[in-house]
Design a protein around this motif. Sequence first.
Motif, PDB file in Angstrom:
ATOM      1  N   TRP A   1     -37.395 -23.553 -14.036  1.00  0.00           N
ATOM      2  CA  TRP A   1     -36.124 -24.097 -13.533  1.00  0.00           C
ATOM      3  C   TRP A   1     -35.684 -25.248 -14.435  1.00  0.00           C
ATOM      4  O   TRP A   1     -35.731 -26.412 -14.070  1.00  0.00           O
ATOM      5  CB  TRP A   1     -36.229 -24.510 -12.062  1.00  0.00           C
ATOM      6  CG  TRP A   1     -34.868 -24.470 -11.408  1.00  0.00           C
ATOM      7  CD1 TRP A   1     -34.176 -25.520 -10.891  1.00  0.00           C
ATOM      8  CD2 TRP A   1     -34.034 -23.326 -11.247  1.00  0.00           C
ATOM      9  NE1 TRP A   1     -32.952 -25.083 -10.424  1.00  0.00           N
ATOM     10  CE2 TRP A   1     -32.838 -23.745 -10.631  1.00  0.00           C
ATOM     11  CE3 TRP A   1     -34.161 -21.961 -11.595  1.00  0.00           C
ATOM     12  CZ2 TRP A   1     -31.789 -22.869 -10.332  1.00  0.00           C
ATOM     13  CZ3 TRP A   1     -33.112 -21.091 -11.292  1.00  0.00           C
ATOM     14  CH2 TRP A   1     -31.953 -21.560 -10.669  1.00  0.00           C
TER      15      TRP A   1
ATOM     16  N   MET B   1     -39.438 -30.276  -1.931  1.00  0.00           N
ATOM     17  CA  MET B   1     -39.594 -29.335  -0.838  1.00  0.00           C
ATOM     18  C   MET B   1     -40.330 -29.970   0.346  1.00  0.00           C
ATOM     19  O   MET B   1     -40.354 -29.453   1.433  1.00  0.00           O
ATOM     20  CB  MET B   1     -40.348 -28.095  -1.307  1.00  0.00           C
ATOM     21  CG  MET B   1     -39.587 -27.340  -2.361  1.00  0.00           C
ATOM     22  SD  MET B   1     -37.854 -27.096  -1.904  1.00  0.00           S
ATOM     23  CE  MET B   1     -37.259 -26.297  -3.360  1.00  0.00           C
TER      24      MET B   1
ATOM     25  N   GLU C   1     -38.396 -19.930 -10.430  1.00  0.00           N
ATOM     26  CA  GLU C   1     -37.908 -21.310 -10.628  1.00  0.00           C
ATOM     27  C   GLU C   1     -39.072 -22.276 -10.862  1.00  0.00           C
ATOM     28  O   GLU C   1     -39.118 -23.362 -10.284  1.00  0.00           O
ATOM     29  CB  GLU C   1     -37.087 -21.752  -9.404  1.00  0.00           C
ATOM     30  CG  GLU C   1     -35.974 -20.790  -9.056  1.00  0.00           C
ATOM     31  CD  GLU C   1     -35.024 -21.281  -7.970  1.00  0.00           C
ATOM     32  OE1 GLU C   1     -35.128 -22.442  -7.549  1.00  0.00           O
ATOM     33  OE2 GLU C   1     -34.175 -20.478  -7.542  1.00  0.00           O
TER      34      GLU C   1
ATOM     35  N   HIS D   1     -41.638 -24.024  -7.028  1.00  0.00           N
ATOM     36  CA  HIS D   1     -41.483 -25.474  -7.217  1.00  0.00           C
ATOM     37  C   HIS D   1     -42.753 -26.115  -6.676  1.00  0.00           C
ATOM     38  O   HIS D   1     -42.886 -26.329  -5.467  1.00  0.00           O
ATOM     39  CB  HIS D   1     -40.261 -25.985  -6.440  1.00  0.00           C
ATOM     40  CG  HIS D   1     -38.971 -25.418  -6.948  1.00  0.00           C
ATOM     41  ND1 HIS D   1     -38.445 -25.752  -8.177  1.00  0.00           N
ATOM     42  CD2 HIS D   1     -38.112 -24.534  -6.404  1.00  0.00           C
ATOM     43  CE1 HIS D   1     -37.312 -25.096  -8.362  1.00  0.00           C
ATOM     44  NE2 HIS D   1     -37.083 -24.350  -7.301  1.00  0.00           N
TER      45      HIS D   1
ATOM     46  N   ASN E   1     -26.271 -23.456 -11.816  1.00  0.00           N
ATOM     47  CA  ASN E   1     -25.289 -23.782 -10.774  1.00  0.00           C
ATOM     48  C   ASN E   1     -23.959 -23.034 -10.872  1.00  0.00           C
ATOM     49  O   ASN E   1     -23.261 -22.898  -9.874  1.00  0.00           O
ATOM     50  CB  ASN E   1     -24.970 -25.285 -10.797  1.00  0.00           C
ATOM     51  CG  ASN E   1     -26.141 -26.120 -10.307  1.00  0.00           C
ATOM     52  OD1 ASN E   1     -26.722 -25.840  -9.260  1.00  0.00           O
ATOM     53  ND2 ASN E   1     -26.519 -27.134 -11.075  1.00  0.00           N
TER      54      ASN E   1
ATOM     55  N   PRO F   1     -27.088 -27.087 -16.064  1.00  0.00           N
ATOM     56  CA  PRO F   1     -27.169 -27.855 -14.834  1.00  0.00           C
ATOM     57  C   PRO F   1     -25.810 -28.270 -14.285  1.00  0.00           C
ATOM     58  O   PRO F   1     -25.588 -28.230 -13.086  1.00  0.00           O
ATOM     59  CB  PRO F   1     -27.999 -29.081 -15.219  1.00  0.00           C
ATOM     60  CG  PRO F   1     -28.025 -29.103 -16.707  1.00  0.00           C
ATOM     61  CD  PRO F   1     -27.815 -27.699 -17.151  1.00  0.00           C
TER      62      PRO F   1
ATOM     63  N   LYS G   1     -22.617 -20.418  -8.345  1.00  0.00           N
ATOM     64  CA  LYS G   1     -22.735 -20.670  -6.907  1.00  0.00           C
ATOM     65  C   LYS G   1     -21.320 -20.787  -6.301  1.00  0.00           C
ATOM     66  O   LYS G   1     -20.397 -21.254  -6.982  1.00  0.00           O
ATOM     67  CB  LYS G   1     -23.542 -21.952  -6.663  1.00  0.00           C
ATOM     68  CG  LYS G   1     -25.039 -21.772  -7.034  1.00  0.00           C
ATOM     69  CD  LYS G   1     -25.828 -23.060  -6.964  1.00  0.00           C
ATOM     70  CE  LYS G   1     -27.307 -22.821  -7.271  1.00  0.00           C
ATOM     71  NZ  LYS G   1     -28.053 -24.063  -7.533  1.00  0.00           N
TER      72      LYS G   1
ATOM     73  N   GLN H   1     -40.077 -18.901  -5.798  1.00  0.00           N
ATOM     74  CA  GLN H   1     -39.452 -19.894  -6.687  1.00  0.00           C
ATOM     75  C   GLN H   1     -40.494 -20.667  -7.508  1.00  0.00           C
ATOM     76  O   GLN H   1     -40.341 -20.855  -8.696  1.00  0.00           O
ATOM     77  CB  GLN H   1     -38.571 -20.850  -5.883  1.00  0.00           C
ATOM     78  CG  GLN H   1     -37.327 -20.135  -5.354  1.00  0.00           C
ATOM     79  CD  GLN H   1     -36.420 -21.003  -4.512  1.00  0.00           C
ATOM     80  OE1 GLN H   1     -36.618 -22.214  -4.403  1.00  0.00           O
ATOM     81  NE2 GLN H   1     -35.422 -20.396  -3.904  1.00  0.00           N
TER      82      GLN H   1
END
Length: 347
Positions: A304, A254, A242, A213, A47, A20, A50, A211
């Motif tokens: 995720w 979201m 994810e 979520h 991360n 993370p 990125k 994803q």
Amino acid sequence: MKTLKEACKGAFRIGAALGPVGKLSEDYTPQELALIAEQFDTATPENCMKPKEVIPTEGQWRFELGDEFMQFCQENHLTVIGHVLLWHAMNPAWLFKEGKKPVSRRAALARMHKYIRKMVGRYQGKILGWDVVNDAISDRAHEYLRPTPWFQAVGEDYIEMAFRFARQTDPDVELYYNDYNIESEPTFSKTMRLLHTLQRRDVPLDGIAIQGHWLLDRVPFADIERAIVGFSELGIQVMFSELDLDVLPGSSPMNAPTSGRELDQLPLVSEDHSAILARQADQYARLFELFLKYRKVVSRVGFWGTTDEHSWLNYWPTKRENHPLLFDRQLKPKPAFEAILKVMTGK
Ligand code: XIL
């Protein structure tokens, strides 16, 4: 205890997002790292790959965290999914500026090309597939594509250019489009439109990642099934990249409420904790029943995060204590873990 990766073997890859914040060895205890290696066969950098991490300032490339992540995965036989080349979030500000002005299309394309070439090239042969573009579809009902910084700088063809640059760099790596809520309308139709357009233009695309979520009690099972069928009819892989099942009422990132204050005031878990975990287990089991039914087209399922401690839903969109994953804060498997194992092994 049978492991997730044993249970999913022959059906699909099973993965988790790791890292993370920073170095794996600092973020996780040795026990958790051992659990990850034992349970999963695939990993995604949460991360560290990125642009904000890799190119924080112009001309500076930071690969230490990405390289450490790759090394851990290699040592522990985890197949790596690269994440993510182009996204609207977690970019350094300089990327879209030329002096004080917005970057021109020409310069933006040159930067995009360079970034993709460096990233895909560096990990060539070590990464199974890349999330090339994330979240390009707009959330707004009457808008097709999200007006991301890449879109604004380059135009609508930024998506196809990214896939072409990635393919030019590595002829073998798999290339994915990754997005959330795309199983449900109105985004499902927009996603089909995008995929059709890309295919018509011979853009190299190997798979679509939903994803996943989702919110407890609001998992759109029927939409998910329709999306698996619809996407797979295009002849591409379908992935769930994810997964998490948020148990806090009204707190989906979201569909985030308008202000953080409202969220802070929510009761953490309003009913008996074990009842919630049982419902979560049922819903995860139903999801895996679906994935299993479509195992011929679903190539990967990834969570995720790893334990409930290591989930972005503890700090996004605001700080709270969430319980979305398969292992609790003591690394113990939750009812959802057992339920998934039962589905996958038929016992
Ligand atoms: C999230 C990370 O989990 C957080 O740690 C970070 O602060 C923000 O990004 N969709 C994606 C992921 O594709 O890259 C996001 O990851 C979660 C939503």
